[in-house]
Design an enzyme around this catalytic site. Sequence first.
Site, PDB file in Angstrom:
ATOM      1  N   GLU A 278       0.829  -1.210   0.000  1.00 19.44           N
ATOM      2  CA  GLU A 278       0.000   0.000   0.000  1.00 19.44           C
ATOM      3  C   GLU A 278       0.862   1.258   0.000  1.00 19.44           C
ATOM      4  OE1 GLU A 278      -1.900  -0.600   3.776  1.00 19.44           O
ATOM      5  OE2 GLU A 278      -3.393  -1.959   2.972  1.00 19.44           O
ATOM      6  N   CYS A 346      -1.631  33.479  11.034  1.00 25.31           N
ATOM      7  CA  CYS A 346      -1.326  34.099  12.327  1.00 25.31           C
ATOM      8  C   CYS A 346      -0.823  33.100  13.349  1.00 25.31           C
ATOM      9  CB  CYS A 346      -2.573  34.772  12.863  1.00 25.31           C
ATOM     10  SG  CYS A 346      -3.382  35.739  11.621  1.00 25.31           S
ATOM     11  N   TYR A 375       0.846  14.014   1.110  1.00 19.91           N
ATOM     12  CA  TYR A 375       0.438  14.651   2.361  1.00 19.91           C
ATOM     13  C   TYR A 375       0.584  16.166   2.311  1.00 19.91           C
ATOM     14  CZ  TYR A 375       0.786   9.749   3.547  1.00 19.91           C
ATOM     15  OH  TYR A 375       0.629   8.387   3.524  1.00 19.91           O
TER      16      TYR A 375
HETATM   17  N1  LLP Z   1      -1.282   1.872   4.668  1.00 24.68           N
HETATM   18  C1  LLP Z   1      -1.717   2.290   5.879  1.00 24.68           C
HETATM   19  C2  LLP Z   1      -2.544   1.403   6.675  1.00 24.68           C
HETATM   20  C3  LLP Z   1      -1.370   3.582   6.330  1.00 24.68           C
HETATM   21  O1  LLP Z   1      -1.793   3.980   7.520  1.00 24.68           O
HETATM   22  C4  LLP Z   1      -0.566   4.410   5.526  1.00 24.68           C
HETATM   23  C5  LLP Z   1      -0.195   5.762   5.965  1.00 24.68           C
HETATM   24  C6  LLP Z   1      -0.156   3.930   4.263  1.00 24.68           C
HETATM   25  C7  LLP Z   1      -0.526   2.649   3.873  1.00 24.68           C
HETATM   26  C8  LLP Z   1       0.685   4.742   3.322  1.00 24.68           C
HETATM   27  O2  LLP Z   1       1.904   5.055   3.866  1.00 24.68           O
HETATM   28  P1  LLP Z   1       3.042   5.718   2.941  1.00 24.68           P
HETATM   29  O3  LLP Z   1       3.422   4.719   1.884  1.00 24.68           O
HETATM   30  O4  LLP Z   1       2.487   6.944   2.355  1.00 24.68           O
HETATM   31  O5  LLP Z   1       4.157   5.994   3.882  1.00 24.68           O
HETATM   32  N2  LLP Z   1       0.960  12.611   7.177  1.00 24.68           N
HETATM   33  C9  LLP Z   1       2.205  11.916   7.400  1.00 24.68           C
HETATM   34  C10 LLP Z   1       2.154  10.490   6.949  1.00 24.68           C
HETATM   35  C11 LLP Z   1       1.032   9.679   7.595  1.00 24.68           C
HETATM   36  C12 LLP Z   1       0.945   8.272   7.085  1.00 24.68           C
HETATM   37  C13 LLP Z   1      -0.281   7.590   7.574  1.00 24.68           C
HETATM   38  N3  LLP Z   1      -0.499   6.250   7.107  1.00 24.68           N
HETATM   39  C14 LLP Z   1       3.317  12.709   6.706  1.00 24.68           C
HETATM   40  O6  LLP Z   1       3.033  13.748   6.097  1.00 24.68           O
HETATM   41  O7  LLP Z   1       4.483  12.346   6.816  1.00 24.68           O
END
Ligand code: LLP
Length: 422
Positions: A278, A346, A375
């Site tokens: 994922e 602000c 993100y």
């Molecule tokens: N699968 C699940 C169950 C997840 O919770 C997440 C991300 C992903 C896949 C995808 O993860 P990735 O491949 O994008 O690392 N807002 C934060 C990142 C939060 C990620 C949450 N879960 C940031 O800006 O660094």
Amino acid sequence: MNSYSDYFTYSGRDLVCDGASLREAAARFGTPLYVYTERGFRERLLEIEKALEGIDHLVCYSIKSNSNINLLKIMTGLGSGMDVVSGGEIYRALAAGASPGKIVFAGVGKTDEEIAYALDSGILMFNCESMLEIDEINRIALRKNMVAGIAIRINPDVDANTHHYITTGKKENKFGVAIDHLRENFKKLGDTRGVTLLGIHAHIGSQITSIEPFVAALDRQVALIEELRRAGFDSIRYINMGGGFGIRYRDEEFFPVARLAEEIKKRIASLGLTLIIEPGRYLSGNNGALLVKVLFKKKSGAKTFLITDGAMNDLIRPSLYNAYQHILNCVRRDGSEVVDVVGPVCESGDFFAKDREITVSAQGDYLAVMSAGAYGMSMASRYNSRRLPAEVLIGSDGKAKLIRERDTFEDLVAKERLEKLV
Ligand code: LLP
């Protein structure tokens, strides 16, 4: 030369994305503006597909990282499935033409409404985070005369060595089911008629830069699947490793997808399982930039502030995680200076960079906040009644297409109702 991306580079003095000048895009569509490269999205997915050749697999793009339906359509067109975490994301995925049979639905707190919507949509499976949730899915599925496919998200208790806000596979995190707890529930699970156990899921965190934590988690998943099969669960067909592959924000090594794929193949090739992964950030992160305009260059004591028309509401990662996002001027100049790049909101936490050495910049210049494809827009808000930014996709033909209009002022109040107040 900018080395984070093959897609955003200088051509002479102009920063370009696949041949399109970012200064021109900013002037044409206005700022703050998200710009994405179609080629980048395609090539990152194809890279993963190639690495996984030879084993049954399904890549489910984690749409929380960037859920513009045009991007989802690109992914879907290449055969990708979708990892979703809410009813809203199911809606988006379907709106983009995703095949329901390739949607996996995660999240620690699914509502009854979302569970029913997912069942009615015919998704592949729920990634369940507790026995309580399984009870709820079972109840709703039985009421509908259906059987829900589920995977259980285990908490493998491995340390992903990433920011504590985005590490999710340690036993103190709220995510997943502890393996011991699951063991205690084998019998109950076997008796639950409205669900069928299709797989084991794990997601250990995000922006992980080495493969070891993934391999450690995978070993635990494989051992558990073998144990479950011995206990009679012969419906297990999937092993889902979640997302989390890291990208380059500053000078990180590129994530060794091919090397991880080799380790995966060694472990699961003979098990008769389909691998699901994922990835979100890996597919979207380096493929987007946020363009902002320098409104003022303000000197205050020893400090120089570049005050831009983009702010923390447009891209919150620096404020929220103290995350590093590289900043380039859309037109390269000679010389550099140390500045704070901040927005008009602000709050002192409203910044993109602090004490950062960047190209000498002037009022009216456009800056590109790099690696903002993941993100960024998906976490944007309207704080300070700021309008959500527009989004532009640079197509494989090098042409800029508006894929989301900037909010209007009317959008800001569209859902509010003027009630007569006493
Ligand atoms: N699968 C699940 C169950 C997840 O919770 C997440 C991300 C992903 C896949 C995808 O993860 P990735 O491949 O994008 O690392 N807002 C934060 C990142 C939060 C990620 C949450 N879960 C940031 O800006 O660094």
